[in-house]
Scaffold this motif. Structure first.
Motif, PDB file in Angstrom:
ATOM      1  N   ALA A 183       0.840  -1.203   0.000  1.00  0.00           N
ATOM      2  CA  ALA A 183       0.000   0.000   0.000  1.00  0.00           C
ATOM      3  C   ALA A 183       0.877   1.255   0.000  1.00  0.00           C
ATOM      4  N   PRO A 184       1.117   1.848  -1.170  1.00  0.00           N
ATOM      5  CA  PRO A 184       1.960   3.042  -1.235  1.00  0.00           C
ATOM      6  C   PRO A 184       1.222   4.293  -0.759  1.00  0.00           C
ATOM      7  N   GLY A 185       2.000   5.245  -0.268  1.00  0.00           N
ATOM      8  CA  GLY A 185       1.501   6.589  -0.030  1.00  0.00           C
ATOM      9  C   GLY A 185       1.716   7.423  -1.282  1.00  0.00           C
ATOM     10  N   GLU A 186       2.091   8.693  -1.104  1.00  0.00           N
ATOM     11  CA  GLU A 186       2.373   9.540  -2.270  1.00  0.00           C
ATOM     12  C   GLU A 186       3.723   9.143  -2.853  1.00  0.00           C
ATOM     13  N   ILE A 187       3.716   8.695  -4.095  1.00  0.00           N
ATOM     14  CA  ILE A 187       4.923   8.242  -4.767  1.00  0.00           C
ATOM     15  C   ILE A 187       5.124   9.077  -6.028  1.00  0.00           C
ATOM     16  N   ALA A 188       6.366   9.336  -6.384  1.00  0.00           N
ATOM     17  CA  ALA A 188       6.680  10.144  -7.566  1.00  0.00           C
ATOM     18  C   ALA A 188       6.422   9.333  -8.832  1.00  0.00           C
ATOM     19  N   THR A 189       5.175   9.402  -9.316  1.00  0.00           N
ATOM     20  CA  THR A 189       4.739   8.660 -10.501  1.00  0.00           C
ATOM     21  C   THR A 189       3.865   9.563 -11.369  1.00  0.00           C
ATOM     22  N   ARG A 204       7.519  17.810   1.729  1.00  0.00           N
ATOM     23  CA  ARG A 204       6.207  17.374   2.195  1.00  0.00           C
ATOM     24  C   ARG A 204       6.193  17.420   3.724  1.00  0.00           C
ATOM     25  N   PRO A 205       5.935  18.586   4.313  1.00  0.00           N
ATOM     26  CA  PRO A 205       5.950  18.706   5.770  1.00  0.00           C
ATOM     27  C   PRO A 205       4.955  17.783   6.461  1.00  0.00           C
ATOM     28  N   GLY A 206       3.872  17.419   5.777  1.00  0.00           N
ATOM     29  CA  GLY A 206       2.861  16.581   6.398  1.00  0.00           C
ATOM     30  C   GLY A 206       3.185  15.105   6.423  1.00  0.00           C
ATOM     31  N   ILE A 207       4.300  14.711   5.814  1.00  0.00           N
ATOM     32  CA  ILE A 207       4.748  13.322   5.833  1.00  0.00           C
ATOM     33  C   ILE A 207       5.977  13.243   6.720  1.00  0.00           C
ATOM     34  N   PRO A 208       6.004  12.359   7.710  1.00  0.00           N
ATOM     35  CA  PRO A 208       7.165  12.288   8.599  1.00  0.00           C
ATOM     36  C   PRO A 208       8.497  12.168   7.857  1.00  0.00           C
ATOM     37  N   ALA A 209       8.529  11.411   6.756  1.00  0.00           N
ATOM     38  CA  ALA A 209       9.763  11.287   5.991  1.00  0.00           C
ATOM     39  C   ALA A 209      10.130  12.581   5.278  1.00  0.00           C
ATOM     40  N   GLY A 210       9.169  13.507   5.167  1.00  0.00           N
ATOM     41  CA  GLY A 210       9.443  14.829   4.613  1.00  0.00           C
ATOM     42  C   GLY A 210       9.447  14.911   3.109  1.00  0.00           C
ATOM     43  N   ARG A 211       9.063  13.842   2.433  1.00  0.00           N
ATOM     44  CA  ARG A 211       9.114  13.817   0.963  1.00  0.00           C
ATOM     45  C   ARG A 211       8.180  12.737   0.445  1.00  0.00           C
ATOM     46  N   PRO A 212       7.874  12.776  -0.869  1.00  0.00           N
ATOM     47  CA  PRO A 212       7.181  11.638  -1.469  1.00  0.00           C
ATOM     48  C   PRO A 212       8.131  10.438  -1.558  1.00  0.00           C
ATOM     49  N   GLY A 242       6.087   6.455   4.098  1.00  0.00           N
ATOM     50  CA  GLY A 242       6.905   7.461   4.774  1.00  0.00           C
ATOM     51  C   GLY A 242       6.312   7.935   6.089  1.00  0.00           C
ATOM     52  N   GLY A 243       5.366   7.170   6.630  1.00  0.00           N
ATOM     53  CA  GLY A 243       4.736   7.545   7.894  1.00  0.00           C
ATOM     54  C   GLY A 243       3.482   8.380   7.739  1.00  0.00           C
ATOM     55  N   MET A 244       3.022   8.588   6.492  1.00  0.00           N
ATOM     56  CA  MET A 244       1.852   9.438   6.249  1.00  0.00           C
ATOM     57  C   MET A 244       0.647   9.031   7.097  1.00  0.00           C
ATOM     58  N   GLY A 245       0.404   7.735   7.181  1.00  0.00           N
ATOM     59  CA  GLY A 245      -0.777   7.261   7.890  1.00  0.00           C
ATOM     60  C   GLY A 245      -0.753   7.497   9.390  1.00  0.00           C
ATOM     61  N   LEU A 246       0.393   7.853   9.924  1.00  0.00           N
ATOM     62  CA  LEU A 246       0.515   8.099  11.362  1.00  0.00           C
ATOM     63  C   LEU A 246       0.132   9.517  11.752  1.00  0.00           C
TER      64      LEU A 246
END
Length: 262
Positions: A183-189, A204-212, A242-246
């Protein structure tokens, strides 16, 4: 016995392309389907051959359900077998629930859920007939678990694929076949409008990893689940976001307007 043949649907770009190349790098001959861009699919095939593996290519419109089993069968015959099936083709338009017309709803479910059923069923049948076990994988989305504004049909379809794959895991284990979702989050596609963009350059400040994510980061998880090392993993959904779901409880207090509702 390590897998030697794989089929990836929607393999001409994005996650499908990255997955086809990752499986080839892992030692598999790979068949891939394409829908809109044959030249891109042929370019992926060339890269697979450069990795020392055989490649096969077939056109498939996932909304024409009869084409799916035909494509799976044809590619399996070209490759001499089918050890790994990755159902990646999907997408579809969005639309708010109260505005969504039935035709768009049905189109999105056909493209995603119905197509997954047909592809997974045919792959499973071939694997059972061959008696070698196998791996079945479906690329879903964080929206298989998390709602998204304007994604009623897409989210429903991805929820459905998760249920389909978990049932497949129960029924197919006796045949040595595992079934899992990624289950991917936002991916560069192309689907996110970030095709060819270096995800490390996108904030991407709203994603813990900070990026897609990079498509290759999804492909790496698929390749692991397709490998002998994942023989005891089945019926699982692997979130790669990248932790988006958290971020629910963290993000909500930081919203300063109702813009998200629109």
């Amino acid at each position: 016995m390590p897998p030697t043949t794989a089929v990836v649907t929607g393999g001409e770009s994005g996650i499908g392309r990255a997955t086809a190349l990752a499986l080839a790098a892992a030692g598999m001959d790979v068949g891939l389907t394409w829908f809109t861009d044959e030249s891109a699919a042929q370019a992926v095939a060339v890269e697979i051959v450069r990795l020392g593996r055989r490649a096969a290519v077939a056109r498939m419109d996932a909304t024409r359900l009869s084409e799916i089993a035909t494509a799976v069968d044809g590619l399996a015959v070209d490759l001499g077998g089918l050890d790994v099936y990755v159902h990646n083709a999907g997408g579809g338009p969005g639309g708010r629930l109260v505005d969504l017309d039935l035709q768009t709803w049905r189109h999105t479910l056909t493209l995603n859920l119905d197509a997954a059923f047909v592809g997974v069923q045919r792959a499973a049948q071939r694997m059972i007939e061959a008696g070698r076990g196998g791996r079945i994988l479906a690329v879903t989305s964080v929206h298989a678990d998390l709602p998204g504004m304007g994604a009623a049909a897409y989210s429903a379809a991805k929820h459905g694929i998760t249920g389909l794959i978990r049932t497949a895991a129960l029924e197919l284990a006796v045949h040595g076949i595992t079934a899992n979702t990624v289950a991917p989050g936002e991916i560069a596609t192309p689907m996110t409008g970030l095709d060819g963009v270096d995800p490390y350059t996108v904030d991407r400040p709203g994603i813990p990893a900070g990026r897609p994510g990079d498509p290759r980061e999804i492909a790496a998880v698929v390749a692991f689940l397709a490998s002998p090392a994942a023989a005891y993993v089945t019926g699982a959904s692997w979130t790669v976001d990248g932790g988006m779901g958290l971020m629910g409880a963290q993000a909500a207090p930081l919203l300063t307007s109702d813009a998200w509702r629109r």
